[in-house]
Design a protein around this motif. Structure first.
Motif, PDB file in Angstrom:
ATOM      1  N   ILE A  31       0.849  -1.199   0.000  1.00 21.44           N
ATOM      2  CA  ILE A  31       0.000   0.000   0.000  1.00 21.44           C
ATOM      3  C   ILE A  31       0.882   1.247   0.000  1.00 21.44           C
ATOM      4  CG2 ILE A  31      -1.641   1.364   1.369  1.00 21.44           C
ATOM      5  CD1 ILE A  31      -2.795  -1.381   2.343  1.00 21.44           C
ATOM      6  N   ILE A  32       1.906   1.248   0.831  1.00 21.52           N
ATOM      7  CA  ILE A  32       2.815   2.391   0.888  1.00 21.52           C
ATOM      8  C   ILE A  32       3.463   2.615  -0.478  1.00 21.52           C
ATOM      9  CG2 ILE A  32       5.019   3.185   1.868  1.00 21.52           C
ATOM     10  CD1 ILE A  32       3.994   1.971   4.560  1.00 21.52           C
ATOM     11  N   GLN A  33       3.864   1.538  -1.135  1.00 26.18           N
ATOM     12  CA  GLN A  33       4.457   1.665  -2.463  1.00 26.18           C
ATOM     13  C   GLN A  33       3.448   2.245  -3.460  1.00 26.18           C
ATOM     14  OE1 GLN A  33       6.365  -1.890  -3.912  1.00 26.18           O
ATOM     15  NE2 GLN A  33       6.677  -1.020  -5.935  1.00 26.18           N
ATOM     16  N   CYS A  34       2.197   1.834  -3.370  1.00 28.00           N
ATOM     17  CA  CYS A  34       1.151   2.366  -4.254  1.00 28.00           C
ATOM     18  C   CYS A  34       0.943   3.870  -4.060  1.00 28.00           C
ATOM     19  CB  CYS A  34      -0.179   1.656  -4.016  1.00 28.00           C
ATOM     20  SG  CYS A  34      -0.250  -0.044  -4.623  1.00 28.00           S
ATOM     21  N   LEU A  35       1.179   4.358  -2.857  1.00 24.22           N
ATOM     22  CA  LEU A  35       0.956   5.773  -2.539  1.00 24.22           C
ATOM     23  C   LEU A  35       2.194   6.636  -2.756  1.00 24.22           C
ATOM     24  CD1 LEU A  35      -1.153   5.305   0.717  1.00 24.22           C
ATOM     25  CD2 LEU A  35      -1.976   5.843  -1.590  1.00 24.22           C
ATOM     26  N   GLU A  36       3.281   6.027  -3.220  1.00 21.91           N
ATOM     27  CA  GLU A  36       4.542   6.752  -3.380  1.00 21.91           C
ATOM     28  C   GLU A  36       4.416   7.975  -4.294  1.00 21.91           C
ATOM     29  OE1 GLU A  36       9.210   5.889  -4.503  1.00 21.91           O
ATOM     30  OE2 GLU A  36       7.732   4.303  -4.810  1.00 21.91           O
ATOM     31  N   GLU A  37       3.653   7.865  -5.360  1.00 21.52           N
ATOM     32  CA  GLU A  37       3.547   8.966  -6.330  1.00 21.52           C
ATOM     33  C   GLU A  37       2.444   9.972  -6.011  1.00 21.52           C
ATOM     34  OE1 GLU A  37       5.870   9.457  -8.567  1.00 21.52           O
ATOM     35  OE2 GLU A  37       6.836   7.627  -7.851  1.00 21.52           O
ATOM     36  N   GLY A  38       1.731   9.761  -4.913  1.00 20.43           N
ATOM     37  CA  GLY A  38       0.698  10.715  -4.528  1.00 20.43           C
ATOM     38  C   GLY A  38      -0.576  10.026  -4.072  1.00 20.43           C
ATOM     39  N   PRO A  39      -1.566  10.835  -3.680  1.00 19.75           N
ATOM     40  CA  PRO A  39      -2.815  10.293  -3.143  1.00 19.75           C
ATOM     41  C   PRO A  39      -3.531   9.381  -4.136  1.00 19.75           C
ATOM     42  CG  PRO A  39      -2.699  12.666  -2.813  1.00 19.75           C
ATOM     43  CD  PRO A  39      -1.564  12.294  -3.712  1.00 19.75           C
ATOM     44  N   ARG A  40      -4.212   8.391  -3.590  1.00 14.90           N
ATOM     45  CA  ARG A  40      -4.974   7.436  -4.393  1.00 14.90           C
ATOM     46  C   ARG A  40      -6.309   7.147  -3.725  1.00 14.90           C
ATOM     47  NH1 ARG A  40      -2.711   6.551  -9.475  1.00 14.90           N
ATOM     48  NH2 ARG A  40      -0.478   6.741  -9.214  1.00 14.90           N
ATOM     49  N   ARG A  41      -7.269   6.853  -4.556  1.00 12.07           N
ATOM     50  CA  ARG A  41      -8.574   6.423  -4.060  1.00 12.07           C
ATOM     51  C   ARG A  41      -8.540   4.920  -3.802  1.00 12.07           C
ATOM     52  NH1 ARG A  41     -13.420   9.389  -7.072  1.00 12.07           N
ATOM     53  NH2 ARG A  41     -14.407   8.475  -5.259  1.00 12.07           N
ATOM     54  N   PHE A  42      -9.473   4.458  -3.007  1.00 13.66           N
ATOM     55  CA  PHE A  42      -9.580   3.051  -2.647  1.00 13.66           C
ATOM     56  C   PHE A  42      -9.617   2.177  -3.897  1.00 13.66           C
ATOM     57  CE2 PHE A  42     -11.754  -0.785  -1.290  1.00 13.66           C
ATOM     58  CZ  PHE A  42     -11.243  -1.027  -0.033  1.00 13.66           C
ATOM     59  N   SER A  43     -10.460   2.572  -4.862  1.00 15.10           N
ATOM     60  CA  SER A  43     -10.615   1.773  -6.086  1.00 15.10           C
ATOM     61  C   SER A  43      -9.324   1.715  -6.890  1.00 15.10           C
ATOM     62  CB  SER A  43     -11.750   2.316  -6.950  1.00 15.10           C
ATOM     63  OG  SER A  43     -11.496   3.658  -7.312  1.00 15.10           O
ATOM     64  N   GLU A  44      -8.511   2.761  -6.827  1.00 16.32           N
ATOM     65  CA  GLU A  44      -7.219   2.747  -7.517  1.00 16.32           C
ATOM     66  C   GLU A  44      -6.271   1.738  -6.858  1.00 16.32           C
ATOM     67  OE1 GLU A  44      -5.752   6.834  -9.132  1.00 16.32           O
ATOM     68  OE2 GLU A  44      -6.793   7.223  -7.228  1.00 16.32           O
ATOM     69  N   LEU A  45      -6.301   1.671  -5.537  1.00 17.80           N
ATOM     70  CA  LEU A  45      -5.445   0.740  -4.811  1.00 17.80           C
ATOM     71  C   LEU A  45      -5.816  -0.713  -5.108  1.00 17.80           C
ATOM     72  CD1 LEU A  45      -5.286   2.561  -1.366  1.00 17.80           C
ATOM     73  CD2 LEU A  45      -3.501   2.484  -3.124  1.00 17.80           C
ATOM     74  N   MET A  46      -7.083  -0.954  -5.370  1.00 13.65           N
ATOM     75  CA  MET A  46      -7.548  -2.317  -5.643  1.00 13.65           C
ATOM     76  C   MET A  46      -6.980  -2.869  -6.952  1.00 13.65           C
ATOM     77  SD  MET A  46      -9.487  -3.510  -3.178  1.00 13.65           S
ATOM     78  CE  MET A  46     -10.298  -4.873  -3.989  1.00 13.65           C
ATOM     79  N   VAL A  47      -6.537  -2.011  -7.859  1.00 14.24           N
ATOM     80  CA  VAL A  47      -6.047  -2.480  -9.158  1.00 14.24           C
ATOM     81  C   VAL A  47      -4.783  -3.336  -9.008  1.00 14.24           C
ATOM     82  CG1 VAL A  47      -5.187  -1.783 -11.430  1.00 14.24           C
ATOM     83  CG2 VAL A  47      -7.188  -0.643 -10.453  1.00 14.24           C
ATOM     84  N   PRO A  48      -3.681  -2.801  -8.466  1.00 15.26           N
ATOM     85  CA  PRO A  48      -2.494  -3.657  -8.337  1.00 15.26           C
ATOM     86  C   PRO A  48      -2.597  -4.645  -7.167  1.00 15.26           C
ATOM     87  CG  PRO A  48      -1.996  -1.471  -7.523  1.00 15.26           C
ATOM     88  CD  PRO A  48      -3.383  -1.410  -8.105  1.00 15.26           C
ATOM     89  N   LEU A  49      -3.452  -4.352  -6.203  1.00 20.70           N
ATOM     90  CA  LEU A  49      -3.633  -5.238  -5.041  1.00 20.70           C
ATOM     91  C   LEU A  49      -4.839  -6.140  -5.274  1.00 20.70           C
ATOM     92  CD1 LEU A  49      -3.053  -2.540  -2.266  1.00 20.70           C
ATOM     93  CD2 LEU A  49      -1.389  -4.170  -3.198  1.00 20.70           C
ATOM     94  N   ARG A  50      -4.950  -6.666  -6.468  1.00 19.77           N
ATOM     95  CA  ARG A  50      -6.157  -7.354  -6.926  1.00 19.77           C
ATOM     96  C   ARG A  50      -6.565  -8.569  -6.105  1.00 19.77           C
ATOM     97  NH1 ARG A  50      -2.192  -7.306 -10.313  1.00 19.77           N
ATOM     98  NH2 ARG A  50      -1.061  -9.181 -10.886  1.00 19.77           N
ATOM     99  N   THR A  51      -5.650  -9.137  -5.332  1.00 26.91           N
ATOM    100  CA  THR A  51      -6.028 -10.319  -4.558  1.00 26.91           C
ATOM    101  C   THR A  51      -6.487  -9.985  -3.136  1.00 26.91           C
ATOM    102  OG1 THR A  51      -3.733 -10.728  -3.899  1.00 26.91           O
ATOM    103  CG2 THR A  51      -4.521 -11.846  -5.891  1.00 26.91           C
ATOM    104  N   VAL A  52      -6.400  -8.723  -2.735  1.00 22.52           N
ATOM    105  CA  VAL A  52      -6.868  -8.330  -1.410  1.00 22.52           C
ATOM    106  C   VAL A  52      -8.375  -8.102  -1.464  1.00 22.52           C
ATOM    107  CG1 VAL A  52      -6.525  -5.839  -1.659  1.00 22.52           C
ATOM    108  CG2 VAL A  52      -6.375  -6.850   0.589  1.00 22.52           C
ATOM    109  N   THR A  53      -9.063  -8.462  -0.399  1.00 29.21           N
ATOM    110  CA  THR A  53     -10.498  -8.190  -0.346  1.00 29.21           C
ATOM    111  C   THR A  53     -10.700  -6.744   0.114  1.00 29.21           C
ATOM    112  OG1 THR A  53     -10.728  -8.871   1.960  1.00 29.21           O
ATOM    113  CG2 THR A  53     -11.001 -10.594   0.263  1.00 29.21           C
TER     114      THR A  53
END
Length: 118
Positions: A31-53
């Motif tokens: 999650i921290i790596q996903c936020l490295e380039e700036g703020p993200r919405r929940f749905s954006e985080l779900m894209v690369p973290l596709r196996t997390v519920t």
């Protein structure tokens, strides 16, 4: 406008549970790596973290927020929430990069040791 997160930024065969150094839980470092380039919405985080519920992602985000690594910001409008790294969270990026490089170098030895212990 930020670039969308790469859906393949995390190798699906990479066993993240063998990572010997974790921030929070299994998902915290990613999650921290996903936020490295700036703020993200929940749905954006779900894209690369596709196996997390969604439930587990919510729990992980709350834990990162509680520990001071992430800030949750609600924007005006219909349910517009973004997550961003705090300065404390940003300070973990170099450490996580070093841990990831170490794990890549030693992954075979880690997996062999865990298999031998079973």
């Amino acid at each position: 406008m930020r670039e969308p997160l790469d859906p393949e930024m995390f190798d699906p065969v990479c066993p993240s549970e063998v990572m010997p150094i974790r921030v929070g839980d299994k998902w915290g470092g990613m999650i921290i790596q996903c936020l490295e380039e700036g703020p993200r919405r929940f749905s954006e985080l779900m894209v690369p973290l596709r196996t997390v519920t969604p439930k587990v992602l919510t729990k992980s985000l709350r834990a990162l927020e509680r520990d001071g690594f992430v800030v949750r910001t609600e924007r005006a409008g219909p349910r517009h929430v973004e997550y961003a790294l705090t300065p404390l969270g940003r300070s973990l990026l170099d450490l996580l990069d070093a841990a990831r490089a170490w794990a890549e170098t030693h992954m075979d030895a880690l997996l062999d040791a865990r298999e031998a212990a079973q």
